[in-house]
Design an enzyme around this catalytic site. Sequence first.
Site, mmCIF file in Angstrom:
data_model
loop_
_atom_site.group_PDB
_atom_site.id
_atom_site.type_symbol
_atom_site.label_atom_id
_atom_site.label_comp_id
_atom_site.label_asym_id
_atom_site.label_seq_id
_atom_site.Cartn_x
_atom_site.Cartn_y
_atom_site.Cartn_z
ATOM 1 N N TYR A 57 0.856 -1.174 0.000
ATOM 2 C CA TYR A 57 0.000 0.000 0.000
ATOM 3 C C TYR A 57 0.896 1.230 0.000
ATOM 4 O O TYR A 57 1.396 1.650 1.037
ATOM 5 C CB TYR A 57 -0.911 0.022 1.221
ATOM 6 C CG TYR A 57 -1.980 -1.032 1.256
ATOM 7 C CD1 TYR A 57 -2.259 -1.837 0.163
ATOM 8 C CD2 TYR A 57 -2.739 -1.225 2.405
ATOM 9 C CE1 TYR A 57 -3.253 -2.798 0.210
ATOM 10 C CE2 TYR A 57 -3.735 -2.179 2.465
ATOM 11 C CZ TYR A 57 -3.987 -2.964 1.369
ATOM 12 O OH TYR A 57 -4.976 -3.923 1.432
ATOM 13 N N PRO A 214 -16.369 -4.395 0.936
ATOM 14 C CA PRO A 214 -17.746 -4.566 1.413
ATOM 15 C C PRO A 214 -18.697 -3.516 0.851
ATOM 16 O O PRO A 214 -19.919 -3.711 0.882
ATOM 17 C CB PRO A 214 -17.617 -4.427 2.934
ATOM 18 C CG PRO A 214 -16.412 -3.564 3.119
ATOM 19 C CD PRO A 214 -15.463 -3.970 2.025
ATOM 20 N N LEU A 215 -18.146 -2.411 0.337
ATOM 21 C CA LEU A 215 -18.965 -1.373 -0.292
ATOM 22 C C LEU A 215 -18.844 -1.414 -1.803
ATOM 23 O O LEU A 215 -19.219 -0.469 -2.502
ATOM 24 C CB LEU A 215 -18.562 0.011 0.229
ATOM 25 C CG LEU A 215 -18.673 0.212 1.737
ATOM 26 C CD1 LEU A 215 -18.221 1.616 2.125
ATOM 27 C CD2 LEU A 215 -20.096 -0.046 2.216
#
Length: 295
Positions: A57, A214-215
């Site tokens: 990241y 999850p979105l």
Amino acid sequence: MQTFPLGSFHVGRVGYGAMQLPGPGVFGPPRDHDEAIAVLRRVIELGINHIDTAQFYGPNVSNELIREALHPYPADLALVSKVGARRDDTGAWLPAQQPDELRASIEENLQTLGTDRLAAVNLRVHDEATDPNSPAKVDRELFDRQLDTMITARDEGLIGGIGLSSIVVEHLQIALERTEIVCVQNAYNLADRTSQPVLDACIEHDIAFVPFFPLGSAFAADNPVLGNPVIRRTAEQTGRTPAQIALAWTLSVAPNVLLIPGTSSVRHLEENTAVADIELDDETRTQLDDASSPA
């Protein structure tokens, strides 16, 4: 907040994912360094004790921000990372699946986070023929060698537990024949339940299931989760945001589900954390269970 075991830790079921801390495309420095630090410190103030990160990241960015904001770490904080990928100079996501690459990545995570031991590390299974966020096919010979590396790192005390990510059920079955698995991370949301068999297997074996996206995918042009008419109607009726309803539904799917919603905003962090207190009634839950197409 309800908890669930993650290796030797008992973590709140709403954690925090650090993927959005770096710049656009999870690449380069954050848009607002001070806000990123404030988000991480607010994570601890809100009682969150599960942070998910990765060396790739940024690369390095999320780990360095976590260390700057939170080191020395609270004793109950479960820092979880993942290995199996890398970034090139353009920010492209590339596989790093060989055992020596996995070991090097574990050590890099420890160094940049400034810790001797991670609560868990997920082996992100990936092959060049598939989307890196989709479950990969089983390469038994390579997977066994990857597990060798992860087991050695755990036995040496570098990691507390072994996790798996972007897997199919067969990966989990093979791994459980050889070692304990403390968590699984797969894409899962209202509109994409491809990993339901993996979640069911985790329920059977009492393994934490940590859904990413999850979105909906952060990289998709449209969003079939937040755009779902049932999500939007329920949000309006309850005075919540569509994101809160989608997260609350995901949390309600099974008691072993651990959320790690990510954000670079303190306001959004507080909204995400509040989903632990949302209770969906049976009718709403049924409607959401049946909802699987975009608006």
